[in-house]
Every structure is written in C-alpha cells, then in structure tokens.
Enzyme design. Structure first.
Site, PDB file in Angstrom:
ATOM      1  N   HIS A 165      37.604 -26.917  53.038  1.00 52.74           N
ATOM      2  CA  HIS A 165      37.677 -26.564  54.410  1.00 52.74           C
ATOM      3  C   HIS A 165      38.743 -26.752  55.315  1.00 52.74           C
ATOM      4  O   HIS A 165      38.864 -27.101  56.545  1.00 52.74           O
ATOM      5  CB  HIS A 165      36.285 -27.385  55.152  1.00 52.74           C
ATOM      6  CG  HIS A 165      35.246 -27.612  54.517  1.00 52.74           C
ATOM      7  ND1 HIS A 165      34.074 -26.633  54.712  1.00 52.74           N
ATOM      8  CD2 HIS A 165      34.727 -28.326  53.582  1.00 52.74           C
ATOM      9  CE1 HIS A 165      33.224 -27.166  53.687  1.00 52.74           C
ATOM     10  NE2 HIS A 165      33.637 -28.198  52.919  1.00 52.74           N
ATOM     11  N   SER A 199      64.227 -14.840  64.261  1.00 50.42           N
ATOM     12  CA  SER A 199      63.668 -13.769  65.347  1.00 50.42           C
ATOM     13  C   SER A 199      65.105 -13.331  66.310  1.00 50.42           C
ATOM     14  O   SER A 199      65.897 -13.745  66.116  1.00 50.42           O
ATOM     15  CB  SER A 199      62.789 -14.831  66.078  1.00 50.42           C
ATOM     16  OG  SER A 199      63.071 -14.646  67.470  1.00 50.42           O
ATOM     17  N   LYS A 255      64.021 -19.840  64.607  1.00 51.05           N
ATOM     18  CA  LYS A 255      62.991 -19.314  63.811  1.00 51.05           C
ATOM     19  C   LYS A 255      63.374 -19.126  62.333  1.00 51.05           C
ATOM     20  O   LYS A 255      64.396 -18.341  62.113  1.00 51.05           O
ATOM     21  CB  LYS A 255      62.251 -18.012  64.402  1.00 51.05           C
ATOM     22  CG  LYS A 255      61.498 -18.607  65.823  1.00 51.05           C
ATOM     23  CD  LYS A 255      60.243 -18.734  65.384  1.00 51.05           C
ATOM     24  CE  LYS A 255      59.330 -17.741  65.451  1.00 51.05           C
ATOM     25  NZ  LYS A 255      57.969 -17.959  65.107  1.00 51.05           N
ATOM     26  N   GLU A 307      53.652 -12.701  54.711  1.00 49.36           N
ATOM     27  CA  GLU A 307      52.866 -11.990  55.979  1.00 49.36           C
ATOM     28  C   GLU A 307      52.599 -10.584  55.494  1.00 49.36           C
ATOM     29  O   GLU A 307      51.652 -10.122  55.650  1.00 49.36           O
ATOM     30  CB  GLU A 307      53.689 -12.193  57.141  1.00 49.36           C
ATOM     31  CG  GLU A 307      53.579 -13.784  57.654  1.00 49.36           C
ATOM     32  CD  GLU A 307      54.364 -13.824  59.005  1.00 49.36           C
ATOM     33  OE1 GLU A 307      54.530 -12.681  59.606  1.00 49.36           O
ATOM     34  OE2 GLU A 307      54.878 -14.845  59.031  1.00 49.36           O
ATOM     35  N   GLN A 359      40.653  16.062  44.969  1.00 46.71           N
ATOM     36  CA  GLN A 359      42.423  16.182  44.987  1.00 46.71           C
ATOM     37  C   GLN A 359      42.695  14.611  46.077  1.00 46.71           C
ATOM     38  O   GLN A 359      43.776  14.309  45.688  1.00 46.71           O
ATOM     39  CB  GLN A 359      42.619  17.153  45.753  1.00 46.71           C
ATOM     40  CG  GLN A 359      44.134  17.119  45.871  1.00 46.71           C
ATOM     41  CD  GLN A 359      44.638  18.799  46.392  1.00 46.71           C
ATOM     42  OE1 GLN A 359      44.523  19.669  45.293  1.00 46.71           O
ATOM     43  NE2 GLN A 359      45.044  19.061  47.481  1.00 46.71           N
TER      44      GLN A 359
HETATM   45  N1  ARG Z   1      45.436  19.806  42.734  1.00 51.42           N
HETATM   46  C1  ARG Z   1      44.252  19.724  42.270  1.00 51.42           C
HETATM   47  C2  ARG Z   1      43.581  18.412  42.058  1.00 51.42           C
HETATM   48  O1  ARG Z   1      44.315  17.720  42.329  1.00 51.42           O
HETATM   49  C3  ARG Z   1      44.159  20.100  40.865  1.00 51.42           C
HETATM   50  C4  ARG Z   1      42.906  20.626  40.420  1.00 51.42           C
HETATM   51  C5  ARG Z   1      42.577  22.131  41.104  1.00 51.42           C
HETATM   52  N2  ARG Z   1      41.243  22.427  40.512  1.00 51.42           N
HETATM   53  C6  ARG Z   1      40.626  23.691  41.181  1.00 51.42           C
HETATM   54  N3  ARG Z   1      39.567  24.124  40.640  1.00 51.42           N
HETATM   55  N4  ARG Z   1      41.097  24.030  42.529  1.00 51.42           N
HETATM   56  O2  ARG Z   1      42.489  18.021  42.237  1.00 51.42           O
END
Ligand code: ARG
Length: 455
Positions: free
Chosen positions: A153, A274, A280, A287, A319
């Site tokens: 604590h 600082s 400081k 941090e 993606q």
């Molecule tokens: N740039 C795409 C990704 O990172 C690659 C796969 C794309 N596939 C597709 N069917 N468009 O996911």
C-alpha cells in the site's frame, strides 16, 4: 493488376486509402524469401519450368540485394509490398515473373510474411529482454545486502534488500521471455498454400515450402490459415505485459529519484533538466516508458476490435493488423534499449535506503514473531506489539530504542535479546525461506536467473 475486370482506375484518394506499401514495405525481406521458396516448390512440382524458376530466384535475389544496398526504392504507387516485388520482378525478367503468383494469393502470402517477420522481430525483443534481465541481476548482486523498506500500500511494511526488490522484476521479465517463446511456437505454422481461402487444384507441396522457411508445420484448415491473426494478438498481449512490467519499474524509479525518497540517482545521460527551473533533474526516460505503455495497450485493443466482427475468410480490415503490431514492436524495442543502460548506470543510495528502513516500525512483525516463538499465540503478540508501536509514536522513539523496562511492562516474555532479534540485519537475514529476502536467498535467485538466461 486487375485491369481486365475494371473499366476505370481507382480514384486517387481511394488508391492512397487502400494502399499499405508505406508500412508493409518493412516485410520485404520475408516477402522475397517466401517467394523464392514458392518458386522452388512450383518448379519441383513441375508447375513452372526449372528455367523460369532460376530466372525468378535470381531476379528476387537481385531485388533483395538492391533494396538492402539502397539501390532500389519502394514504389509508393504500388498497393503493397507483394505487388511491388512482383511488378519489379516482371520488369526485370519478363514473363517468368508473371508465373510466380501461380497457386498463391496475397491472402496466404501476407499471412506468411507477417509470421516470418514477427518471428524475427520477436527474437530481437527476446535478446533485448535477456540483456535487461542480466543487467538487473548484476545490479541485484551489487545490492544484495543493501537494506531498504519493503512496501505494501506504499506504506513501509518489512525490511528487504534492494537486490531482492529488483530481482522481482527479473522474474517478471523472464516470464515475459517465455510468453514470447510460447507465442512464437504456436505461430510457427505455415499458411502458404491456403491460397485465397480454399486451397488449390494444383499438385502443391506445402510441406516443402514450410520446411524451407523454417516452420514447424502447416495451418491445417485453409480458411483458418488466411483468417487467423491470433498470433498478432498473442504477441501484442505479451508486449503489453512487458510494457506493464517496465511501467511499474519506471514508476518506482521515478518515485525513488524524488527528493522524498532519494533512494537512487539516475545517470545524467538518462535524465533531463527543466527549461525554467535550474535545479531540476527529471526522469523523462522512465516517464516515457510508463507513458508509452498506453499506446501498446491501445494497439492490442485496436486489433481485437478490428477482428471481432469479421466474417471468414480474408477481409481488407485485416490490413490494419500491421501498423498496430509494428508500432508495438518498435515501442517495446525502444523502451528496452533505453531501460537496460538506465538501470546499469543508476546509482543506489544505500545510506538513504537504510535510514528510511530505520523509521516506520518495519521490524514490528519480527517483534511479534519474537513473542510467538516464545510461546505466545500470534494474535496476542500482534496486539501487544500494536500497543508498543502506539507507545513509541507517543514517545517519539522507535522499537530499537524503547527501553527494556517499557517492553517488560507489556509482557514479561521480553528479554534483552529482543533488540538483536529486531535489528534490520536480523530481520532480513533470517528470512531464508525459499524466495525470501535474505542475502543467501537473493544469491540463489540471481543464480537461477543467470542459469535461465543461458538456455
Ligand atoms: N495488403 C494486404 C494486407 O495487408 C495484402 C492482402 C491483400 N489481399 C486482398 N485480397 N486484397 O492485408
């Protein structure tokens, strides 16, 4: 690429929006390595000719070299790294280049690339963790007999050694290493050959490619193979836990560096001043490590949320996995690279730690244990010691300099040997239970950790 089906080109903003090359170009090495194995498999199975295979592999090796040496730049007008490599290959070797994508989709290709990329990057993180753990063990060795208050604590609780305290972090970080190793072990199954989602009609040899690329086996369901990003989430949660550990350690270092504690002093090279207050010395690095923990958690949450509503199999939402996980890896890497030397160069102010340990009645448990070992039930002893502490607070003294007479007024079990029993050194060094704070126990912990690091 898909000009056959379409009457017009993609809108230019939509094109930018859709494109991932600015971040997935990081995976170029893995993309090319994967493609070389793919061409070799296609040739071995008689799907492409040996001559085309040679052109493809030479062409790809040349592209890899040229990127490595800065002779070839990524073409940001390509949609992604996969398209870029294929287009560049075809530019260099002609029609043979157009045969590479036989019996493959970018869906299994990208799943393959990320796995290989993460496998390598995670190994680098593991190496950095090992360096940090070794540095902590060294610091603990130097400070294995330095007495400091242990807290619960954030109230002074019982005396411990500073070595013992920081070895707690070594143990946590060792588990982090094993968590990453576990995740890599589960991830190391090859998705290549899952193709778009359903597998392929070609006479493929997925195991050949998996072996060539260092996988332990195959993704056994092609839909899973292209849809799965569990491995990203597992790694990102392991990275989050690493950051949580570093953040707790940072928080303590920041507290210990304050004038209120004065337990440690960070080296000038890991602190800042600082712009207005000349006196400081701020623990900015610690941090920032604490602060950056938020973004690593955020990345995990972002990808969990991205994936939660996706129908099988591949969707373009996926993606989004890359920026999140790349950012987490880069953040963890930066933090570890700063943290290890910051610990290595940190000065421990043993005198201040000892002085703090002399106040706060942190030997009260040991005083109760003294009576208990003489036969008094622990609860009764606990109550008497509570009254003695109250008396000391009243008389503005500590347990160590309250006269024996005053003790005897509470119980005639008290003898002169109590003072030896409640000395900070005794409190620490009698805690020889496994994992306890005594110097001998800390030495065992250090030896254990060093042994684990060799594995
Ligand atoms: N740039 C795409 C990704 O990172 C690659 C796969 C794309 N596939 C597709 N069917 N468009 O996911």
């Amino acid at each position: 690429m898909w000009a056959g089906r379409f009457a017009k080109a993609l809108d230019s903003k939509a094109d930018d929006f859709n494109s991932s090359i600015r971040f997935d170009c990081k995976m170029y090495r893995h993309d090319i390595t994967g493609s070389i194995a793919h061409a070799q498999m296609l040739a071995k199975q008689g799907i492409i000719s040996a001559e085309d295979c040679e052109k493809i592999t030479d062409g790809l090796a040349g592209i890899l070299d040229d990127i490595d040496n800065g002779k070839l730049e990524f073409d940001m007008s390509c949609e992604d790294v996969h398209m870029f490599v294929e287009a560049e290959l075809t530019k260099r070797i002609g029609d043979a280049g157009k045969r590479l994508h036989t019996e493959r989709s970018r869906n299994d290709q990208v799943a393959l690339d990320i796995r290989m990329y993460l496998r390598d990057r995670t190994q680098e993180i593991i190496e950095l963790l090992k360096i940090l753990v070794a540095d902590i063990a060294d610091k603990a060795e130097e400070n294995k007999a330095v007495i400091v208050p242990g807290y619960t604590h954030l109230q002074r609780a019982q005396p411990i050694t500073f070595g013992h305290h920081i070895m707690a972090y070594a143990m946590m970080l060792l588990r982090d290493i094993s968590r990453l190793e576990d995740a890599v072990r589960r991830m190391n199954y090859s998705p290549i050959g899952c193709c778009a989602l359903a597998g392929t009609t070609y006479n493929t040899d997925r195991r050949f490619e998996a072996d060539a690329l260092g996988f332990d086996g195959l993704m056994l369901n092609s839909i899973d193979g292209v849809s799965d990003r569990d491995f990203c989430l597992e790694l990102m949660s392991a990275y989050s836990i690493i950051m949580m550990h570093l953040s707790r350690f940072s928080e303590e270092i920041i507290l210990w560096s304050s004038w209120e504690f004065k337990f440690v002093e960070l080296d000038d090279s890991y602190t800042t001043g600082s712009s207005i207050m000349p006196q400081k010395k701020n623990s900015d690095m610690a941090e920032l490590v604490r602060g950056k923990t938020g973004r690593v958690y955020g990345n995990l949450l972002a990808l969990l949320t991205t994936l939660k509503g996706l129908p099988l199999a591949y969707n373009k939402d996926m993606q989004e996995d890359k920026e999140a996980i790349f950012d987490s890896i880069e953040t963890v890497q930066m933090c570890l690279e700063i943290f290890a030397p910051m610990i290595r160069t940190m000065k421990v102010k043993a005198d201040n730690m000892y002085r703090a340990a002399q106040e706060g009645f942190i030997n009260a448990t040991d005083l109760a244990d003294y009576l208990t070992k003489k036969g008094m039930p622990f609860r009764a002893a606990y109550k008497i010691v509570g009254q003695i502490v109250a008396e000391c607070i009243d008389k503005k003294c500590v347990l160590d300099n309250l006269p024996l007479d005053a003790y005897k007024a509470h119980s005639d079990m008290f003898e002169a040997d109590l003072f030896e029993e409640i000395s900070l050194e005794t409190c620490v060094n009698k805690r020889i239970s496994e994992g306890g704070t005594s110097v001998s126990s800390v030495e065992k912990q250090i030896a254990y950790v060093r042994e684990e690091l060799k594995k």
